[in-house]
Structure formats: C-alpha cells, structure tokens
Design a protein around this motif. Structure first.
Motif, PDB file in Angstrom:
ATOM      1  N   ALA A   1       0.800  -1.216   0.000  1.00  0.00           N
ATOM      2  CA  ALA A   1       0.000   0.000   0.000  1.00  0.00           C
ATOM      3  C   ALA A   1       0.836   1.270   0.000  1.00  0.00           C
ATOM      4  O   ALA A   1       0.300   2.354  -0.094  1.00  0.00           O
ATOM      5  CB  ALA A   1      -0.939   0.015   1.216  1.00  0.00           C
ATOM      6  N   LYS A  95      -2.178   1.885  -7.165  1.00  0.00           N
ATOM      7  CA  LYS A  95      -3.170   1.147  -6.381  1.00  0.00           C
ATOM      8  C   LYS A  95      -4.568   1.309  -6.970  1.00  0.00           C
ATOM      9  O   LYS A  95      -4.941   2.377  -7.442  1.00  0.00           O
ATOM     10  CB  LYS A  95      -3.218   1.670  -4.937  1.00  0.00           C
ATOM     11  CG  LYS A  95      -1.923   1.601  -4.185  1.00  0.00           C
ATOM     12  CD  LYS A  95      -2.106   1.881  -2.723  1.00  0.00           C
ATOM     13  CE  LYS A  95      -2.370   3.338  -2.413  1.00  0.00           C
ATOM     14  NZ  LYS A  95      -2.381   3.602  -0.958  1.00  0.00           N
ATOM     15  N   MET A 148      -1.308  -2.821  -6.739  1.00  0.00           N
ATOM     16  CA  MET A 148      -2.463  -3.311  -5.983  1.00  0.00           C
ATOM     17  C   MET A 148      -3.670  -3.319  -6.920  1.00  0.00           C
ATOM     18  O   MET A 148      -4.249  -2.281  -7.224  1.00  0.00           O
ATOM     19  CB  MET A 148      -2.722  -2.429  -4.759  1.00  0.00           C
ATOM     20  CG  MET A 148      -3.828  -2.965  -3.869  1.00  0.00           C
ATOM     21  SD  MET A 148      -4.030  -1.991  -2.356  1.00  0.00           S
ATOM     22  CE  MET A 148      -2.539  -2.444  -1.486  1.00  0.00           C
ATOM     23  N   ASN A 151      -9.151  -4.165  -4.000  1.00  0.00           N
ATOM     24  CA  ASN A 151      -9.273  -3.896  -2.559  1.00  0.00           C
ATOM     25  C   ASN A 151      -8.439  -2.709  -2.088  1.00  0.00           C
ATOM     26  O   ASN A 151      -8.021  -2.652  -0.939  1.00  0.00           O
ATOM     27  CB  ASN A 151      -8.935  -5.146  -1.730  1.00  0.00           C
ATOM     28  CG  ASN A 151      -9.914  -6.265  -1.974  1.00  0.00           C
ATOM     29  OD1 ASN A 151     -11.115  -6.039  -2.082  1.00  0.00           O
ATOM     30  ND2 ASN A 151      -9.413  -7.496  -2.084  1.00  0.00           N
ATOM     31  N   GLY A 152      -8.178  -1.774  -3.013  1.00  0.00           N
ATOM     32  CA  GLY A 152      -7.427  -0.575  -2.626  1.00  0.00           C
ATOM     33  C   GLY A 152      -8.321   0.452  -1.961  1.00  0.00           C
ATOM     34  O   GLY A 152      -9.539   0.386  -2.075  1.00  0.00           O
ATOM     35  N   GLY A 155      -5.679  -2.537   0.652  1.00  0.00           N
ATOM     36  CA  GLY A 155      -5.474  -3.944   0.337  1.00  0.00           C
ATOM     37  C   GLY A 155      -5.978  -4.861   1.436  1.00  0.00           C
ATOM     38  O   GLY A 155      -6.179  -4.457   2.575  1.00  0.00           O
ATOM     39  N   ASP A 160      -3.931  -9.537  -3.600  1.00  0.00           N
ATOM     40  CA  ASP A 160      -4.399  -8.309  -4.249  1.00  0.00           C
ATOM     41  C   ASP A 160      -3.296  -7.660  -5.081  1.00  0.00           C
ATOM     42  O   ASP A 160      -3.557  -6.737  -5.849  1.00  0.00           O
ATOM     43  CB  ASP A 160      -4.887  -7.300  -3.204  1.00  0.00           C
ATOM     44  CG  ASP A 160      -6.110  -7.792  -2.449  1.00  0.00           C
ATOM     45  OD1 ASP A 160      -6.900  -8.552  -3.043  1.00  0.00           O
ATOM     46  OD2 ASP A 160      -6.279  -7.419  -1.266  1.00  0.00           O
ATOM     47  N   LEU A 161      -2.049  -8.118  -4.907  1.00  0.00           N
ATOM     48  CA  LEU A 161      -0.903  -7.514  -5.581  1.00  0.00           C
ATOM     49  C   LEU A 161      -0.508  -8.298  -6.824  1.00  0.00           C
ATOM     50  O   LEU A 161      -0.679  -9.511  -6.902  1.00  0.00           O
ATOM     51  CB  LEU A 161       0.294  -7.454  -4.630  1.00  0.00           C
ATOM     52  CG  LEU A 161       0.090  -6.714  -3.316  1.00  0.00           C
ATOM     53  CD1 LEU A 161       1.341  -6.817  -2.456  1.00  0.00           C
ATOM     54  CD2 LEU A 161      -0.289  -5.265  -3.566  1.00  0.00           C
TER      55      LEU A 161
END
Length: 202
Positions: A1, A95, A148, A151-152, A155, A160-161
């Motif tokens: 993040a 993100k 990301m 879900n930013g 995260g 998610d990455l």
C-alpha cells in the motif's frame, strides 16, 4: 500500500548525488504517522540514506486556498516541508481505489491535507484535480513494482498484488498517471480526475 522503502532510499541517494544539501521526506497518512513510517520501513530506509523524516505535527500545517478552487478554501495543508525546499519529488505506489478508481501520483498529494479530509470523498475526482493544481512537482515517480489490483487503497491480502515490475517517472503527473492506469488494466478515460486535471492545465 506504500512506495517501496528501497525506492525511497534510492531517490534520497540520487538527490545527494545530484548535489542536494538536504533531503526531507514527509507524508500525512490516515493512521499514526510515526507508526506508519516505522511499520512500512520508509522511515528507517530514508534516515539510513541520509534524509530527515518530517512528521506532520500540527505546527507544520498552514491554511491554504487554491485560486478558483471549489474545495481547497482555507484548508490546512502540510506546507512547512514545502517552504524548506526548492525541488519537490512525489513518490507513489500504483493502487486500485474504491472511490477514485486509482490512486497514483496526483491522488497521493492527499497526504498534504490536514483536517477532516474525508469530507472530500463525495467529490473525490474534483479534489484530486485540485491537488494537481495545488502542487507543481519537479518530478514524480510512480512505483509499479507491485501493483495493488483490487481492494485498494489499503489492500486485504497479498493476492491483491501483481508484480508489474515497472517504474514510471516524469515531469507531467497527468501523463505519468495516465500511463500508470494501464498497469491496473484501465485507461485514462476511466479516471475523470485525469481529464479534469488536464483541462485545468495541470
């Protein structure tokens, strides 16, 4: 993040290599700033590279009004670090963002805002465009080493990455963010704040 600590440290070293007398690193995250600098690793990395980490204590904020601004009117801004430097470099991760669609270099200037800045969420694209008008950075660097994708902005899991292994640097934040959007599988057309910033001359 967050921007990777190694990137922060590398930029600090490059600034000194280019002749900087001092490098300041600052931000105003939504959680406790001292803890964020420590837990992210950015604080130790920046200090080890020779930078001074400036925490966003109340005395470092000043009221700011953006000429012709709709939202930034007499708003507290983390202006003290900016008055101490002659070059401003913005570092930001790429993100997903559930409100604005993406968080990149321009959105990252949210970290200069004090006060109850969450009230701007209802006009998120407008405030991002005004941030683009407020700050004219010397350089921006977009950290797309890990993007990301969902879900930013904070995260939820490592899943998610995505390793996108890309850095984008430039003097035009709108162009940098437009290219950065492609790492998220999006186009600039899907991010209204980019068009608003461009129309405003950013």
């Amino acid at each position: 993040a967050t921007t990777h600590p190694d990137l922060v440290a590398a930029v600090v070293r490059l600034c000194y290599d280019a002749g900087a007398g001092q490098v300041l690193v600052s931000d105003n995250p939504i959680n406790d700033p001292a803890s964020c600098f420590a837990l992210s690793g950015i604080g130790p990395a920046a200090r080890k590279a020779g930078a001074e980490v400036m925490l966003p204590v109340p005395r470092r904020f000043q009221p700011f009004s953006l000429p012709q601004g709709e939202l930034l009117r007499d708003w507290p801004v983390l202006g003290d670090p900016l008055t101490r430097v002659d070059k401003v470099i913005g570092l930001a991760p790429v993100k997903d963002h559930h409100r604005s669609g993406a968080s990149m270099t321009i959105k990252n200037w949210y970290g200069l805002l004090g006060g109850r800045r969450n009230i701007f969420h209802q006009k998120i694209h407008r405030i991002i465009a005004e941030l683009a008008m407020m700050i004219k950075p010397t350089l921006v660097i977009l950290d797309g080493t890990q993007t990301m994708m969902r879900n930013g902005p904070t995260g939820g899991a490592l899943e998610d990455l995505k390793a996108t292994l890309t850095l984008i640097a430039g003097t035009d934040p709108v162009a940098v963010d437009a290219l950065g959007a492609t790492l998220l599988g999006k186009s600039a057309a899907e991010l209204p704040h980019l068009h608003m910033a461009q129309a405003a001359g950013a």
